[in-house]
Design a protein around this motif. Structure first.
Motif, PDB file in Angstrom:
ATOM      1  N   TRP A  52       0.763  -2.263 -60.967  1.00 19.92           N
ATOM      2  CA  TRP A  52       1.769  -2.450 -62.023  1.00 19.92           C
ATOM      3  C   TRP A  52       2.615  -1.202 -62.256  1.00 19.92           C
ATOM      4  O   TRP A  52       3.807  -1.175 -61.978  1.00 19.92           O
ATOM      5  CB  TRP A  52       1.090  -2.949 -63.307  1.00 19.92           C
ATOM      6  CG  TRP A  52       2.062  -3.235 -64.422  1.00 19.92           C
ATOM      7  CD1 TRP A  52       2.103  -2.652 -65.640  1.00 19.92           C
ATOM      8  CD2 TRP A  52       3.137  -4.186 -64.407  1.00 19.92           C
ATOM      9  NE1 TRP A  52       3.118  -3.169 -66.390  1.00 19.92           N
ATOM     10  CE2 TRP A  52       3.785  -4.112 -65.658  1.00 19.92           C
ATOM     11  CE3 TRP A  52       3.638  -5.081 -63.463  1.00 19.92           C
ATOM     12  CZ2 TRP A  52       4.888  -4.895 -65.991  1.00 19.92           C
ATOM     13  CZ3 TRP A  52       4.748  -5.870 -63.797  1.00 19.92           C
ATOM     14  CH2 TRP A  52       5.349  -5.768 -65.041  1.00 19.92           C
ATOM     15  N   ASP A  62      -0.709  -6.790 -59.032  1.00 23.44           N
ATOM     16  CA  ASP A  62      -0.413  -7.253 -60.397  1.00 23.44           C
ATOM     17  C   ASP A  62       0.735  -8.257 -60.365  1.00 23.44           C
ATOM     18  O   ASP A  62       1.066  -8.822 -59.309  1.00 23.44           O
ATOM     19  CB  ASP A  62      -0.130  -6.026 -61.290  1.00 23.44           C
ATOM     20  CG  ASP A  62      -0.478  -6.250 -62.751  1.00 23.44           C
ATOM     21  OD1 ASP A  62       0.305  -6.929 -63.437  1.00 23.44           O
ATOM     22  OD2 ASP A  62      -1.535  -5.770 -63.208  1.00 23.44           O
ATOM     23  N   ASP A  63       1.343  -8.475 -61.487  1.00 23.67           N
ATOM     24  CA  ASP A  63       2.437  -9.439 -61.677  1.00 23.67           C
ATOM     25  C   ASP A  63       3.498  -9.319 -60.570  1.00 23.67           C
ATOM     26  O   ASP A  63       3.852  -8.214 -60.156  1.00 23.67           O
ATOM     27  CB  ASP A  63       3.073  -9.113 -63.049  1.00 23.67           C
ATOM     28  CG  ASP A  63       3.933 -10.229 -63.560  1.00 23.67           C
ATOM     29  OD1 ASP A  63       4.143 -11.203 -62.840  1.00 23.67           O
ATOM     30  OD2 ASP A  63       4.394 -10.106 -64.723  1.00 23.67           O
ATOM     31  N   TRP A  91      -3.392 -10.874 -59.990  1.00 21.76           N
ATOM     32  CA  TRP A  91      -3.051 -11.091 -61.410  1.00 21.76           C
ATOM     33  C   TRP A  91      -2.636 -12.534 -61.645  1.00 21.76           C
ATOM     34  O   TRP A  91      -1.902 -13.107 -60.846  1.00 21.76           O
ATOM     35  CB  TRP A  91      -1.914 -10.146 -61.738  1.00 21.76           C
ATOM     36  CG  TRP A  91      -1.341 -10.165 -63.128  1.00 21.76           C
ATOM     37  CD1 TRP A  91      -1.670  -9.335 -64.155  1.00 21.76           C
ATOM     38  CD2 TRP A  91      -0.282 -11.000 -63.632  1.00 21.76           C
ATOM     39  NE1 TRP A  91      -0.903  -9.605 -65.259  1.00 21.76           N
ATOM     40  CE2 TRP A  91      -0.036 -10.624 -64.967  1.00 21.76           C
ATOM     41  CE3 TRP A  91       0.476 -12.030 -63.080  1.00 21.76           C
ATOM     42  CZ2 TRP A  91       0.931 -11.230 -65.759  1.00 21.76           C
ATOM     43  CZ3 TRP A  91       1.434 -12.651 -63.881  1.00 21.76           C
ATOM     44  CH2 TRP A  91       1.657 -12.247 -65.204  1.00 21.76           C
ATOM     45  N   ARG A 139       8.880 -12.700 -74.690  1.00 23.15           N
ATOM     46  CA  ARG A 139       8.946 -12.193 -73.312  1.00 23.15           C
ATOM     47  C   ARG A 139       9.524 -13.278 -72.393  1.00 23.15           C
ATOM     48  O   ARG A 139       9.034 -13.479 -71.286  1.00 23.15           O
ATOM     49  CB  ARG A 139       7.572 -11.739 -72.809  1.00 23.15           C
ATOM     50  CG  ARG A 139       7.662 -10.660 -71.735  1.00 23.15           C
ATOM     51  CD  ARG A 139       6.352 -10.429 -70.994  1.00 23.15           C
ATOM     52  NE  ARG A 139       6.476  -9.288 -70.093  1.00 23.15           N
ATOM     53  CZ  ARG A 139       5.703  -9.076 -69.046  1.00 23.15           C
ATOM     54  NH1 ARG A 139       4.742  -9.908 -68.730  1.00 23.15           N
ATOM     55  NH2 ARG A 139       5.876  -8.018 -68.289  1.00 23.15           N
ATOM     56  N   LYS A 182      -7.251 -10.561 -62.599  1.00 28.50           N
ATOM     57  CA  LYS A 182      -6.857 -10.068 -63.924  1.00 28.50           C
ATOM     58  C   LYS A 182      -6.216 -11.238 -64.662  1.00 28.50           C
ATOM     59  O   LYS A 182      -5.209 -11.788 -64.206  1.00 28.50           O
ATOM     60  CB  LYS A 182      -5.863  -8.914 -63.763  1.00 28.50           C
ATOM     61  CG  LYS A 182      -5.342  -8.333 -65.072  1.00 28.50           C
ATOM     62  CD  LYS A 182      -4.541  -7.075 -64.781  1.00 28.50           C
ATOM     63  CE  LYS A 182      -3.768  -6.575 -65.976  1.00 28.50           C
ATOM     64  NZ  LYS A 182      -2.889  -5.437 -65.606  1.00 28.50           N
ATOM     65  N   ASP A 227      -4.270 -12.490 -67.664  1.00 27.93           N
ATOM     66  CA  ASP A 227      -3.395 -11.919 -68.694  1.00 27.93           C
ATOM     67  C   ASP A 227      -2.905 -12.991 -69.670  1.00 27.93           C
ATOM     68  O   ASP A 227      -3.005 -14.192 -69.407  1.00 27.93           O
ATOM     69  CB  ASP A 227      -2.201 -11.240 -67.985  1.00 27.93           C
ATOM     70  CG  ASP A 227      -1.677 -10.043 -68.743  1.00 27.93           C
ATOM     71  OD1 ASP A 227      -1.920  -9.947 -69.957  1.00 27.93           O
ATOM     72  OD2 ASP A 227      -1.010  -9.195 -68.122  1.00 27.93           O
ATOM     73  N   ASN A 270       0.519 -12.872 -72.327  1.00 28.42           N
ATOM     74  CA  ASN A 270       1.524 -11.924 -72.803  1.00 28.42           C
ATOM     75  C   ASN A 270       2.432 -12.398 -73.928  1.00 28.42           C
ATOM     76  O   ASN A 270       3.547 -11.897 -74.068  1.00 28.42           O
ATOM     77  CB  ASN A 270       2.366 -11.439 -71.627  1.00 28.42           C
ATOM     78  CG  ASN A 270       1.626 -10.367 -70.849  1.00 28.42           C
ATOM     79  OD1 ASN A 270       0.975  -9.504 -71.432  1.00 28.42           O
ATOM     80  ND2 ASN A 270       1.686 -10.428 -69.531  1.00 28.42           N
ATOM     81  N   CYS A 298      -7.157  -9.581 -70.245  1.00 28.20           N
ATOM     82  CA  CYS A 298      -5.997  -8.766 -70.596  1.00 28.20           C
ATOM     83  C   CYS A 298      -5.096  -9.625 -71.479  1.00 28.20           C
ATOM     84  O   CYS A 298      -5.032 -10.842 -71.299  1.00 28.20           O
ATOM     85  CB  CYS A 298      -5.257  -8.368 -69.319  1.00 28.20           C
ATOM     86  SG  CYS A 298      -3.767  -7.396 -69.603  1.00 28.20           S
ATOM     87  N   GLY A 335      -1.422  -8.424 -72.748  1.00 28.96           N
ATOM     88  CA  GLY A 335      -0.486  -7.339 -73.050  1.00 28.96           C
ATOM     89  C   GLY A 335      -1.289  -6.093 -73.377  1.00 28.96           C
ATOM     90  O   GLY A 335      -1.108  -5.467 -74.410  1.00 28.96           O
ATOM     91  N   GLY A 336      -2.221  -5.751 -72.490  1.00 25.77           N
ATOM     92  CA  GLY A 336      -3.192  -4.688 -72.768  1.00 25.77           C
ATOM     93  C   GLY A 336      -4.365  -5.291 -73.513  1.00 25.77           C
ATOM     94  O   GLY A 336      -4.933  -6.306 -73.109  1.00 25.77           O
ATOM     95  N   TRP A 338      -8.740  -5.109 -70.027  1.00 25.42           N
ATOM     96  CA  TRP A 338      -7.767  -4.005 -70.012  1.00 25.42           C
ATOM     97  C   TRP A 338      -7.527  -3.589 -71.464  1.00 25.42           C
ATOM     98  O   TRP A 338      -7.128  -4.394 -72.298  1.00 25.42           O
ATOM     99  CB  TRP A 338      -6.490  -4.487 -69.311  1.00 25.42           C
ATOM    100  CG  TRP A 338      -5.378  -3.508 -69.175  1.00 25.42           C
ATOM    101  CD1 TRP A 338      -4.061  -3.750 -69.446  1.00 25.42           C
ATOM    102  CD2 TRP A 338      -5.450  -2.158 -68.694  1.00 25.42           C
ATOM    103  NE1 TRP A 338      -3.312  -2.635 -69.179  1.00 25.42           N
ATOM    104  CE2 TRP A 338      -4.136  -1.641 -68.719  1.00 25.42           C
ATOM    105  CE3 TRP A 338      -6.483  -1.329 -68.260  1.00 25.42           C
ATOM    106  CZ2 TRP A 338      -3.839  -0.336 -68.324  1.00 25.42           C
ATOM    107  CZ3 TRP A 338      -6.190  -0.034 -67.871  1.00 25.42           C
ATOM    108  CH2 TRP A 338      -4.878   0.449 -67.906  1.00 25.42           C
ATOM    109  N   ASP A 397      -1.985  -1.380 -72.883  1.00 23.85           N
ATOM    110  CA  ASP A 397      -0.892  -1.064 -71.949  1.00 23.85           C
ATOM    111  C   ASP A 397      -0.486   0.401 -72.071  1.00 23.85           C
ATOM    112  O   ASP A 397       0.301   0.890 -71.262  1.00 23.85           O
ATOM    113  CB  ASP A 397       0.323  -1.961 -72.234  1.00 23.85           C
ATOM    114  CG  ASP A 397       0.222  -3.298 -71.506  1.00 23.85           C
ATOM    115  OD1 ASP A 397      -0.633  -3.420 -70.604  1.00 23.85           O
ATOM    116  OD2 ASP A 397       0.993  -4.215 -71.842  1.00 23.85           O
TER     117      ASP A 397
HETATM  118  C1  GLA Z   1       0.790  -7.086 -69.310  1.00 24.90           C
HETATM  119  C2  GLA Z   1      -0.406  -6.293 -68.839  1.00 24.90           C
HETATM  120  C3  GLA Z   1       0.030  -5.264 -67.845  1.00 24.90           C
HETATM  121  C4  GLA Z   1       0.717  -5.934 -66.677  1.00 24.90           C
HETATM  122  C5  GLA Z   1       1.889  -6.768 -67.179  1.00 24.90           C
HETATM  123  C6  GLA Z   1       2.493  -7.586 -66.068  1.00 24.90           C
HETATM  124  O1  GLA Z   1       1.637  -6.324 -70.096  1.00 24.90           O
HETATM  125  O2  GLA Z   1      -1.077  -5.723 -69.908  1.00 24.90           O
HETATM  126  O3  GLA Z   1      -1.059  -4.516 -67.403  1.00 24.90           O
HETATM  127  O4  GLA Z   1      -0.209  -6.729 -65.993  1.00 24.90           O
HETATM  128  O5  GLA Z   1       1.482  -7.653 -68.209  1.00 24.90           O
HETATM  129  O6  GLA Z   1       3.528  -8.379 -66.496  1.00 24.90           O
END
Ligand code: GLA
Length: 726
Positions: free
Chosen positions: A335, A365-366, A410, A442, A475, A477, A479, A525, A527-528, A544, A547
């Motif tokens: 990321w 990741d993403d 991810w 987002r 992972k 997530d 968000n 996860c 957004g952290g 996680w 962030d």
């Molecule tokens: C979130 C996660 C980050 C990353 C982004 C990807 O913010 O916490 O670590 O994976 O998404 O979009």
């Protein structure tokens, strides 16, 4: 025996190693709370209840002319709304006529070995536990409430949940169905909670109790960055080593409320459960509702003692599966190294740089799927974008594996972008009110996880990806938060169920995927650290943490997190400087030691690191792996208060045998270190070498007089000391 029934005194007592919890069957078959605190054996604590005529207190009808029995004063196990307890309650029920009163009295109880599972919900593993079930019946026969208490003696923990059943012939509507109440006959205590925001989660807040309500909550559909579903009530003079503390941790990841109410007589009522806002649950005759589990933990060895009990409990009894105990991989995440801008060759370059340094896993990741080149599009289309990658996932995993690394990937399963194939085909699959514009966050919308067709789609697409290549890590997530919470598949009188059904749907999918891929390590996860709770840890043994990867900010984030969650759950990575979130530059050594107080990894472009820094990374990884057990299974001691001490932060982990310890200090604003830091958790009788030096120091001296700290040459520097028994 952890649970005892005294038929003469009519008490039900739960004993753990160092604590006692007692309730009793009081006048008029009421279920009253007598005591929770340090261990007491053999006594009835009923004397703690004072029956007196109190102004404006209601009395149950059958009390006749006796004005001394009132639900508005007496401490209770599960208070209800409508019949004279004017304090906060656990249960509000509307009946078919619209009435809101219910009156619960003791019916029966059972004591047995083990602990039943909570269907569809995360729950603490009850091997070796003993469970008390108390069944309360409504005096008008409308419903029953079964209260569950499972005693985990060696953890000084009792887990609690409730099952509410409609025993009438008409539908009932639950408007409030909390999990747990604890009445404490005292108001001279501190209330400790963990607040924050995105990229600054779980900041400790401690304040004396005030009259009235002080609460924390989330109505975001996730447990949230803003307040964590974990609270502590402690003696006002409790510190790390001394004082009585009660911890309450919610094994749930959605909307919640935790409230401390100081009432008119100086009593404190602590309640926890699903937030009543936006909640209602229709119970047809014979149907039941399970209010999720709460972990209650007690320590008379201060906040540190509470922390160590909870760490062990969460590590050993909440986290499951092969990864709960297995050594976690040191990972490199793409990321902050590349954001959306990568292809197969870029990832392989990172893997090539990572392999000789000792990194175990590359996480893509993403950005690897659908039309996902920014956060505006692609969510929901879980097919590999081979055009962007320049290869298949199988080829990528094969080539990464050939370099000696595993491949992680991810997903953000709960979301959909409007610009996606999924949304174009199933616009009705997201949460949205009919006839009303929806709220974006987002650029994305939230899938209706309560729908089985949505979950089926996600299970088949995600498992398809995981089967198509050698993937060893996911992972998971999330968000954005939930808005416009309305489901197209539920009738109007069940729309209040959607928040909770959403969570049950997420758990259902996680359960299926983790069972289908038992060798895959899942990391949570949002957004952290926006869904960092005991509920998620049941499915994902690490999360996680934030962030925000700035080492200095991370110290206070990880400090707050440490009160309720073990280091093995805390995803922590060293990243590039200047830091992408704060712009601060901190020495790589310090970024490393802070990230090592968690499940360690890196989040930077290793191909761009100068050789000197690469060597530092190699040393850090070797050190972390050498001391893995000590860090992740050791007992954790906070040596400084991150809220009060802005000069330096220090912490340590001690092996269970106390033969070994790892001490870490980081300078914050100051460049002048303390001369000595008093250690904790050592054996006062043992002698310890510091970093293999010739001299040995007594455990007592190190704890009472302190460990000598070397001089530093600049800000934000760090020092670690390995203590080994000689
Ligand atoms: C979130 C996660 C980050 C990353 C982004 C990807 O913010 O916490 O670590 O994976 O998404 O979009």
């Amino acid at each position: 025996m952890a649970v005892l029934f005294d038929s003469v005194q009519k008490t039900l007592t739960i004993q753990t190693r160092q604590s006692t919890y007692q309730m009793g069957i009081g006048p008029h078959n009421s279920l009253l709370h007598y005591y929770y605190g340090p261990k007491i054996e053999g006594d009835s604590m009923a004397y703690r209840l004072r029956y007196a005529d109190r102004g404006f207190a209601g009395n149950p009808y059958e009390a006749g002319k006796d004005r001394t029995f009132s639900f508005d004063y007496l401490p209770q196990e599960y208070p209800v709304f409508g019949v004279g307890d004017f304090r906060t309650t656990c249960l509000t029920v509307a009946d078919a006529q619209g009435g809101r009163a219910c009156d619960l009295r003791y019916g029966s109880h059972k004591i047995y070995e083990g602990k039943p599972a909570l269907r569809g919900l995360p729950s603490v593993n009850g091997d070796g536990a003993q469970t008390l079930e108390v069944c309360l019946q409504d005096t008008a026969g409308s419903l029953s409430v079964t209260l569950f208490y499972s005693a985990l003696e060696e953890y000084d923990a009792i887990t609690r949940w409730a099952v509410i059943r409609n025993t009438s012939k008409e539908p009932l509507f639950l408007e409030e169905a909390l999990s747990c109440c604890l009445d404490v006959p005292c108001d001279q205590m501190d209330w400790v909670t963990f607040y924050g925001r995105h990229a600054m989660e779980r900041q400790l807040d401690r304040a004396p109790l005030r009259h009235g309500n002080q609460g924390i909550e989330s109505v975001r559909g996730a447990s949230s960055h803003q307040q964590n579903p974990f609270v502590i009530l402690c003696d006002s003079d409790a510190g790390e080593r001394t004082g009585c503390c009660f911890g309450m941790s919610f094994v749930y990841s959605g909307n919640f409320i935790a409230n401390a109410q100081v009432g008119q007589f100086g009593h404190t009522r602590l309640t926890m459960g699903i937030h009543p806002k936006g909640f209602s649950w229709k119970l047809e005759p014979g149907e039941s509702f399970t209010a999720p589990e709460v972990i209650l933990c007690h320590s008379e060895e201060g906040l540190g003692g509470l922390t160590r009990r909870l760490h062990r409990l969460l590590r050993e009894r909440v986290c499951r599966g092969e990864w709960s105990a297995k050594q976690r991989p040191v990972l490199i995440n793409s990321w902050e190294a590349a954001y959306f801008d990568f292809d197969c060759e870029k990832l392989l370059d990172i893997a090539r740089a990572a392999a000789p340094l000792g990194v175990d896993l590359l996480v893509m990741d993403d950005g690897w799927f659908g039309n996902r080149n920014s956060d505006c599009s692609g969510l929901g289309d879980w097919t590999v974008n081979e055009g962007k990658l320049g290869c298949t996932l199988q080829e990528l995993s094969r080539r990464v594996k050939a370099l000696g690394l595993g491949l992680g990937i991810w997903f953000e399963p709960e979301m959909v972008s409007e610009d996606s194939e999924l949304y174009r085909s199933h616009p009705d699959w997201c949460l949205r009110n009919p006839g009303r514009a929806t709220t974006r966050s987002r650029y994305q919308l939230v899938l209706d996880m309560s729908r089985s067709d949505v979950r089926e789609y996600l299970f088949s697409t995600i498992s398809g990806v995981l089967q198509s290549a050698d993937i060893t890590y996911v992972k998971w997530d999330m968000n954005r938060h939930l808005t416009n919470v309305w489901s197209a598949v539920l009738p109007a009188d069940r729309q209040g169920e959607v928040y909770h059904r959403y969570m049950l749907g997420v758990y259902h999918l996680l359960e299926r995927l983790t069972a289908a891929f038992p060798h895959v390590l899942f990391e949570g996860c949002a957004g952290g650290g926006g869904r960092f709770d005991a509920g998620m840890l049941y499915y994902t043994p690490q999360i996680w943490c934030s962030d925000n990867t700035d080492a200095i900010d991370r110290i206070s984030i990880q400090y707050g997190t440490s009160f309720g969650y073990p280091l093995s759950a805390v995803g922590a990575h060293a990243s590039a400087c200047p830091n992408h979130q704060t712009g601060r530059t901190v020495p790589l050594e310090t970024r490393g030691v802070v990230a090592m107080a968690g499940t360690f990894g890196y989040e930077l472009d290793l191909t761009r690191l100068p050789e000197e820094e690469r060597n530092c990374v190699k040393r850090q990884i070797a050190f972390y792996k050498q001391h893995y057990q000590l860090i992740n299974r050791g007992d954790y001691y906070r040596l400084t208060n991150a809220v009060k001490n802005r000069k330096y932060a220090a912490w340590m982990t001690v092996s269970p045998s106390k033969n070994e310890a790892l001490f870490t200090i980081v300078l914050l604003e100051s460049v002048t270190p303390p001369e000595f830091v008093r250690l904790d958790g050592l054996d006062p009788e043992k002698r310890y070498q510091i970093n293999g030096g010739k001299e040995a120091f007594g455990g007592a001296a190190l704890m009472k007089a302190g460990l000598a700290i070397p001089l530093f040459t600049g800000p934000n520097q760090c020092w670690q000391a390995v203590l080994t028994q000689v």
